[in-house]
Design a protein around this motif. Structure first.
Motif, PDB file in Angstrom:
ATOM      1  N   GLU A  21      16.792  -6.682  -0.914  1.00 48.79           N
ATOM      2  CA  GLU A  21      17.564  -7.169  -1.777  1.00 48.79           C
ATOM      3  C   GLU A  21      16.585  -8.300  -2.486  1.00 48.79           C
ATOM      4  OE1 GLU A  21      20.866  -8.937   0.252  1.00 48.79           O
ATOM      5  OE2 GLU A  21      21.520  -7.178   1.075  1.00 48.79           O
ATOM      6  N   HIS A  22      16.945  -8.226  -3.751  1.00 47.18           N
ATOM      7  CA  HIS A  22      16.084  -9.330  -5.006  1.00 47.18           C
ATOM      8  C   HIS A  22      16.165 -10.811  -4.112  1.00 47.18           C
ATOM      9  CE1 HIS A  22      15.001  -6.528  -8.000  1.00 47.18           C
ATOM     10  NE2 HIS A  22      15.928  -6.159  -8.088  1.00 47.18           N
ATOM     11  N   SER A  23      14.928 -11.321  -4.081  1.00 48.24           N
ATOM     12  CA  SER A  23      14.852 -12.505  -3.659  1.00 48.24           C
ATOM     13  C   SER A  23      13.601 -13.253  -4.449  1.00 48.24           C
ATOM     14  CB  SER A  23      14.567 -12.469  -2.173  1.00 48.24           C
ATOM     15  OG  SER A  23      14.044 -13.851  -1.516  1.00 48.24           O
ATOM     16  N   GLU A  24      13.734 -14.579  -4.270  1.00 45.47           N
ATOM     17  CA  GLU A  24      12.254 -15.180  -4.840  1.00 45.47           C
ATOM     18  C   GLU A  24      11.349 -15.402  -3.830  1.00 45.47           C
ATOM     19  OE1 GLU A  24      13.648 -18.841  -6.512  1.00 45.47           O
ATOM     20  OE2 GLU A  24      14.707 -18.296  -8.053  1.00 45.47           O
ATOM     21  N   ASN A  25      11.681 -14.988  -2.433  1.00 45.38           N
ATOM     22  CA  ASN A  25      10.519 -14.794  -1.596  1.00 45.38           C
ATOM     23  C   ASN A  25       9.916 -13.767  -1.159  1.00 45.38           C
ATOM     24  OD1 ASN A  25      11.076 -17.859  -1.069  1.00 45.38           O
ATOM     25  ND2 ASN A  25      13.194 -17.104  -0.144  1.00 45.38           N
ATOM     26  N   ASN A  26       8.700 -13.842  -0.668  1.00 47.87           N
ATOM     27  CA  ASN A  26       8.258 -12.451   0.008  1.00 47.87           C
ATOM     28  C   ASN A  26       9.092 -11.716   1.003  1.00 47.87           C
ATOM     29  OD1 ASN A  26       6.092 -11.341   1.990  1.00 47.87           O
ATOM     30  ND2 ASN A  26       5.710 -10.748   0.178  1.00 47.87           N
ATOM     31  N   GLN A  27       9.300 -10.482   0.722  1.00 47.80           N
ATOM     32  CA  GLN A  27      10.149  -9.498   1.691  1.00 47.80           C
ATOM     33  C   GLN A  27       9.307  -8.693   2.424  1.00 47.80           C
ATOM     34  OE1 GLN A  27      13.913 -10.074   1.569  1.00 47.80           O
ATOM     35  NE2 GLN A  27      12.952 -11.930   0.645  1.00 47.80           N
ATOM     36  N   VAL A  28       8.332  -8.274   2.049  1.00 47.36           N
ATOM     37  CA  VAL A  28       7.600  -7.188   2.617  1.00 47.36           C
ATOM     38  C   VAL A  28       6.004  -7.399   2.479  1.00 47.36           C
ATOM     39  CG1 VAL A  28       7.127  -4.638   2.679  1.00 47.36           C
ATOM     40  CG2 VAL A  28       9.311  -5.386   2.080  1.00 47.36           C
ATOM     41  N   LEU A  29       5.195  -7.187   3.597  1.00 48.47           N
ATOM     42  CA  LEU A  29       3.944  -7.234   3.491  1.00 48.47           C
ATOM     43  C   LEU A  29       3.516  -5.986   3.866  1.00 48.47           C
ATOM     44  CD1 LEU A  29       1.757  -9.705   2.945  1.00 48.47           C
ATOM     45  CD2 LEU A  29       1.389  -9.654   5.115  1.00 48.47           C
ATOM     46  N   ILE A  30       2.605  -5.392   3.248  1.00 54.08           N
ATOM     47  CA  ILE A  30       1.631  -4.323   3.641  1.00 54.08           C
ATOM     48  C   ILE A  30       0.095  -4.413   3.681  1.00 54.08           C
ATOM     49  CG2 ILE A  30       1.463  -1.759   3.209  1.00 54.08           C
ATOM     50  CD1 ILE A  30       3.816  -2.151   1.255  1.00 54.08           C
ATOM     51  N   THR A  31      -0.629  -4.191   4.832  1.00 55.61           N
ATOM     52  CA  THR A  31      -1.877  -4.299   4.880  1.00 55.61           C
ATOM     53  C   THR A  31      -2.639  -3.187   5.109  1.00 55.61           C
ATOM     54  OG1 THR A  31      -2.047  -4.056   7.336  1.00 55.61           O
ATOM     55  CG2 THR A  31      -1.470  -6.239   6.509  1.00 55.61           C
ATOM     56  N   SER A  32      -3.777  -3.001   4.280  1.00 53.67           N
ATOM     57  CA  SER A  32      -4.434  -1.645   4.126  1.00 53.67           C
ATOM     58  C   SER A  32      -6.037  -2.209   4.671  1.00 53.67           C
ATOM     59  CB  SER A  32      -4.662  -1.175   2.838  1.00 53.67           C
ATOM     60  OG  SER A  32      -5.610  -0.471   2.537  1.00 53.67           O
ATOM     61  N   PRO A  33      -6.550  -1.233   5.466  1.00 54.04           N
ATOM     62  CA  PRO A  33      -8.185  -1.621   5.785  1.00 54.04           C
ATOM     63  C   PRO A  33      -9.046  -1.586   4.546  1.00 54.04           C
ATOM     64  CG  PRO A  33      -7.476   0.608   6.612  1.00 54.04           C
ATOM     65  CD  PRO A  33      -6.386  -0.053   5.864  1.00 54.04           C
ATOM     66  N   SER A  34      -8.762  -0.683   3.558  1.00 52.69           N
ATOM     67  CA  SER A  34      -9.696  -0.713   2.298  1.00 52.69           C
ATOM     68  C   SER A  34      -9.167  -1.069   1.006  1.00 52.69           C
ATOM     69  CB  SER A  34     -10.315   0.597   2.453  1.00 52.69           C
ATOM     70  OG  SER A  34      -9.310   1.768   1.887  1.00 52.69           O
ATOM     71  N   ARG A  35     -10.023  -1.309   0.091  1.00 55.54           N
ATOM     72  CA  ARG A  35      -9.617  -1.856  -1.133  1.00 55.54           C
ATOM     73  C   ARG A  35      -8.904  -0.638  -1.650  1.00 55.54           C
ATOM     74  NH1 ARG A  35     -15.169  -5.297  -2.471  1.00 55.54           N
ATOM     75  NH2 ARG A  35     -14.915  -6.748  -1.073  1.00 55.54           N
ATOM     76  N   GLU A  36      -9.783   0.723  -1.870  1.00 60.02           N
ATOM     77  CA  GLU A  36      -9.189   1.715  -2.374  1.00 60.02           C
ATOM     78  C   GLU A  36      -8.053   2.215  -2.117  1.00 60.02           C
ATOM     79  OE1 GLU A  36     -13.368   1.360  -3.207  1.00 60.02           O
ATOM     80  OE2 GLU A  36     -12.201   1.267  -1.302  1.00 60.02           O
ATOM     81  N   LEU A  37      -7.598   2.080  -0.503  1.00 61.17           N
ATOM     82  CA  LEU A  37      -6.246   2.507  -0.178  1.00 61.17           C
ATOM     83  C   LEU A  37      -5.124   1.422  -0.707  1.00 61.17           C
ATOM     84  CD1 LEU A  37      -4.406   4.107   1.423  1.00 61.17           C
ATOM     85  CD2 LEU A  37      -5.350   3.020   3.593  1.00 61.17           C
TER      86      LEU A  37
END
Length: 441
Positions: free
Chosen positions: A59-75
């Motif tokens: 749902e639209h929000s002015e706050n961060n809703q989802v954080l996705i971590t990746s071990p490499s810059r390319e990914l």
């Protein structure tokens, strides 16, 4: 699956209409808010397995809703591109934060607005969280992509600190090709009654991939790679080496030979790597030399051939390398060059389920050759002497006149020689017959 209209529109635009097995299992569980540990091979569709239900719940929000971590810059860049393809049809804000980029500029933007979905490498994300620029106290979902690679590259402590900065009612989704024992403490600490999803892969390497095995026999591997690349018509070839130095050496050799080649390894600047990846995606190169950085998570479209200039010490990476080709129901060829000292690694890979086809490089192209263990087989067959010879061997053990034992040895040697010639002729006939029925390359 009843997604929102903007998701369906995005999926139609990217011609993504059928769910993969991992998506069929994972999407309903993410929708329910379940913590998940998902074990599935590279290329199985893990990224969209979490992106689609996340977008569906967002749902639209002015706050961060989802954080996705990746071990490499390319990914991270690849996940960002996949996310943007869906987000654009509903104006969902997405940002990418990786090392080597302008942190000051990112901090200034974050002071004005927070992205609804933040993607990035653990180190840069943690820096922005610690400085209180990226605010994650209201984040609803944390995705840890390629968790085993995150562990291998030493980023798990960063992810640990990121998770500890978030609220307790956080939904955590962990995706990985393998689940190492060292990952367990983290999983137990942060995940609440997680659902464990394993997508079985009966074939360690896709059935669409042929694994060719070529012995270097002391030859110059760089010259062999050049011969392979210029024999036939590979659409796009990925050449893997174990170190940055070896990648550079192969790259320099092929450039000197007049081929248009790209290279990817951790020694290049982030800007160089990003620019190279873009040029590869735009089909500017037919040949790419890389370390295992490119073997995990990065989806380079149209790879027809993979060449292992060296066998990796971690044999799991061999599987990830081979998985770069034979995708999307297309056929592919993975070619492995090996030294006699690497016989043990080949044996282990065979036990893992890799089925090699022995080949050799000839003037006419790459052709079938003998099995690696033909010497042992030949020795065993040569020991099957005729009845007459077995009788002579028995007599050899008794005391006879001088010269008698020598006569027996000569007779045995002559029979073995004849057996070898017969066997060699049979093998040659079989190879000629097989070559007539197959295209060599």
């Amino acid at each position: 699956m009843g997604f929102k209209d903007f998701i369906n529109k995005s999926l139609q635009e990217i011609k993504f209409l059928n769910a993969t097995p991992v998506q069929e299992k994972v999407i309903p569980l993410v929708r329910k808010g379940q913590d998940l540990i998902v074990q599935s091979q590279t290329g199985s569709g893990k990224t969209h397995a979490y992106l689609l239900p996340i977008f569906d719940k967002l749902e639209h929000s002015e706050n961060n809703q989802v954080l996705i971590t990746s071990p490499s810059r390319e990914l991270a860049y690849q996940i960002y591109d996949d996310t943007e393809e869906i987000a654009k049809n509903d104006n969902i804000s997405v940002s990418n934060y990786v090392g080597g980029t302008d942190k000051k500029r990112q901090e200034q933007k974050l002071e004005n607005s927070q992205p609804e979905i933040a993607i990035g490498t653990p180190g840069r994300l943690l820096d922005l969280i610690k400085s209180n620029h990226l605010k994650v106290n209201e984040t609803k979902v944390l995705v840890i992509d390629e968790a085993d690679m995150t562990l291998d590259m030493g980023f798990l402590d960063d992810v640990n600190q990121i998770a500890s900065a978030m609220s307790e009612d956080l939904q955590i989704l962990v995706f990985s090709a393998t689940i190492p024992e060292k990952l367990q403490p983290f999983l137990k600490k942060y995940l609440t009654q997680p659902k464990f999803v394993v997508i079985d892969n009966p074939n360690v390497v896709s059935e669409n991939v042929e694994n060719w095995l070529i012995s270097s026999r002391g030859q110059n591997k760089h010259e062999m790679i050049y011969q392979i690349l210029t024999t036939g018509q590979p659409f796009l070839s990925l050449i893997f080496a174990n170190t940055k130095n070896e990648v550079d050496d192969i790259y320099d050799f092929l450039i000197h030979k007049g081929l248009k080649v790209a290279r990817i390894h951790g020694g290049l600047t982030p800007r160089e790597r990003k620019r190279t990846m873009k040029r590869i995606e735009n089909m500017e190169f037919q040949f790419v030399v890389a370390t295992d950085l490119a073997a995990r998570g990065i989806d380079i479209t149209g790879v027809s051939h993979v060449i292992n200039a060296e066998i990796p010490d971690d044999l799991e990476f061999f599987i990830h390398r081979s998985g770069r080709t034979g995708r999307n129901n297309l056929s592919g060829i993975a070619i492995t060059l090996y030294n006699p000292s690497e016989e043990e690694k080949i044996t282990v890979l065979e036990k893992m389920g890799v089925k090699f086809k022995p080949k050799e490089i000839k003037k006419e192209g790459i052709v079938d050759t003998y099995e690696r263990n033909r010497r042992q087989q030949r020795t065993a067959s040569n020991e099957k002497l005729s009845t007459t010879m077995r009788g002579l061997v028995k007599k050899q053990k008794t005391k006879r006149k001088p010269g008698y034992k020598k006569k027996i040895k000569n007779a045995i040697s002559e029979e073995k020689r004849k057996n070898k010639k017969i066997e060699a002729r049979q093998q040659q006939r079989a190879l000629r017959k097989k070559r007539k029925n197959e295209n060599s390359y």
